[in-house]
Design a protein around this motif. Sequence first.
Motif, PDB file in Angstrom:
ATOM      1  N   UNK A 103      34.875  18.580 -27.313  1.00  0.00           N
ATOM      2  CA  UNK A 103      34.137  17.326 -27.211  1.00  0.00           C
ATOM      3  C   UNK A 103      34.945  16.196 -27.831  1.00  0.00           C
ATOM      4  N   UNK A 104      34.867  15.038 -27.239  1.00  0.00           N
ATOM      5  CA  UNK A 104      35.367  13.820 -27.885  1.00  0.00           C
ATOM      6  C   UNK A 104      34.146  12.918 -28.070  1.00  0.00           C
ATOM      7  N   UNK A 105      33.664  12.862 -29.301  1.00  0.00           N
ATOM      8  CA  UNK A 105      32.386  12.218 -29.587  1.00  0.00           C
ATOM      9  C   UNK A 105      32.520  10.718 -29.762  1.00  0.00           C
ATOM     10  N   UNK A 106      31.520  10.007 -29.276  1.00  0.00           N
ATOM     11  CA  UNK A 106      31.375   8.597 -29.583  1.00  0.00           C
ATOM     12  C   UNK A 106      30.392   8.485 -30.744  1.00  0.00           C
ATOM     13  N   UNK A 107      30.240   7.299 -31.285  1.00  0.00           N
ATOM     14  CA  UNK A 107      29.289   7.086 -32.385  1.00  0.00           C
ATOM     15  C   UNK A 107      27.867   7.391 -31.929  1.00  0.00           C
ATOM     16  N   UNK A 108      27.528   7.037 -30.697  1.00  0.00           N
ATOM     17  CA  UNK A 108      26.182   7.285 -30.184  1.00  0.00           C
ATOM     18  C   UNK A 108      25.893   8.785 -30.082  1.00  0.00           C
ATOM     19  N   UNK A 109      26.865   9.557 -29.584  1.00  0.00           N
ATOM     20  CA  UNK A 109      26.665  11.006 -29.484  1.00  0.00           C
ATOM     21  C   UNK A 109      26.599  11.644 -30.865  1.00  0.00           C
ATOM     22  N   UNK A 110      27.431  11.164 -31.782  1.00  0.00           N
ATOM     23  CA  UNK A 110      27.399  11.667 -33.153  1.00  0.00           C
ATOM     24  C   UNK A 110      26.041  11.383 -33.794  1.00  0.00           C
ATOM     25  N   UNK A 111      25.501  10.204 -33.526  1.00  0.00           N
ATOM     26  CA  UNK A 111      24.175   9.842 -34.042  1.00  0.00           C
ATOM     27  C   UNK A 111      23.095  10.754 -33.458  1.00  0.00           C
ATOM     28  N   UNK A 112      23.185  11.052 -32.163  1.00  0.00           N
ATOM     29  CA  UNK A 112      22.208  11.943 -31.525  1.00  0.00           C
ATOM     30  C   UNK A 112      22.217  13.330 -32.153  1.00  0.00           C
ATOM     31  N   UNK A 113      23.406  13.851 -32.428  1.00  0.00           N
ATOM     32  CA  UNK A 113      23.518  15.156 -33.092  1.00  0.00           C
ATOM     33  C   UNK A 113      22.929  15.105 -34.495  1.00  0.00           C
ATOM     34  N   UNK A 114      23.180  14.019 -35.198  1.00  0.00           N
ATOM     35  CA  UNK A 114      22.653  13.856 -36.553  1.00  0.00           C
ATOM     36  C   UNK A 114      21.127  13.758 -36.549  1.00  0.00           C
ATOM     37  N   UNK A 115      20.575  13.048 -35.577  1.00  0.00           N
ATOM     38  CA  UNK A 115      19.118  12.926 -35.459  1.00  0.00           C
ATOM     39  C   UNK A 115      18.484  14.295 -35.226  1.00  0.00           C
ATOM     40  N   UNK A 116      19.089  15.085 -34.350  1.00  0.00           N
ATOM     41  CA  UNK A 116      18.552  16.422 -34.088  1.00  0.00           C
ATOM     42  C   UNK A 116      18.614  17.287 -35.343  1.00  0.00           C
ATOM     43  N   UNK A 117      19.740  17.266 -36.035  1.00  0.00           N
ATOM     44  CA  UNK A 117      19.877  18.083 -37.241  1.00  0.00           C
ATOM     45  C   UNK A 117      18.869  17.666 -38.311  1.00  0.00           C
ATOM     46  N   UNK A 118      18.658  16.356 -38.480  1.00  0.00           N
ATOM     47  CA  UNK A 118      17.678  15.888 -39.458  1.00  0.00           C
ATOM     48  C   UNK A 118      16.264  16.326 -39.095  1.00  0.00           C
ATOM     49  N   UNK A 119      15.956  16.353 -37.807  1.00  0.00           N
ATOM     50  CA  UNK A 119      14.639  16.801 -37.360  1.00  0.00           C
ATOM     51  C   UNK A 119      14.406  18.258 -37.760  1.00  0.00           C
TER      52      UNK A 119
END
Length: 141
Positions: free
Chosen positions: A102-118
């Motif tokens: 994967x080559x992540x953008x800030x938006x994709x990194x944020x989406x992964x972080x949101x899921x993990x926090x949930x």
Amino acid sequence: MGLQVNNAKTELMRMDKTVDRKEHLEINNVRYGVCRRFKYFGSMADHDNDMETKTKSRIASADRCFYSLQKILGGANIFKKTKMKIYNTIIKPVLLYGCERWSLTKRMEHSLSVFENKVLRKIFGPVDDVDEQAWGRRHNH
């Protein structure tokens, strides 16, 4: 080896960004259709190799896995350490399958972080707010 191509199920997908797209490919009088995306080993593959589509697909798969384990992760009769082991061995591998490329953008990194926090909020439960003398929702900080 005796392997044969199933002409009814076989489709073609071009992995480039050219404007000129053919609707089919014909080989030996057999016409193969063109598809724009398909699921391959649990990862979404599409014609323009969009990483955002792949990460959204992985997050959706991990979310289904999380939903099936919600009663266990939210239960009070299991230690938090055990819940974290469940998260690290069942949910996280589903989320991060194939992440090496994967080559992540800030938006994709944020989406992964949101899921993990949930997931972590579900595991660790509400927090006791001393000031208001009540249980409240756990925040990121």
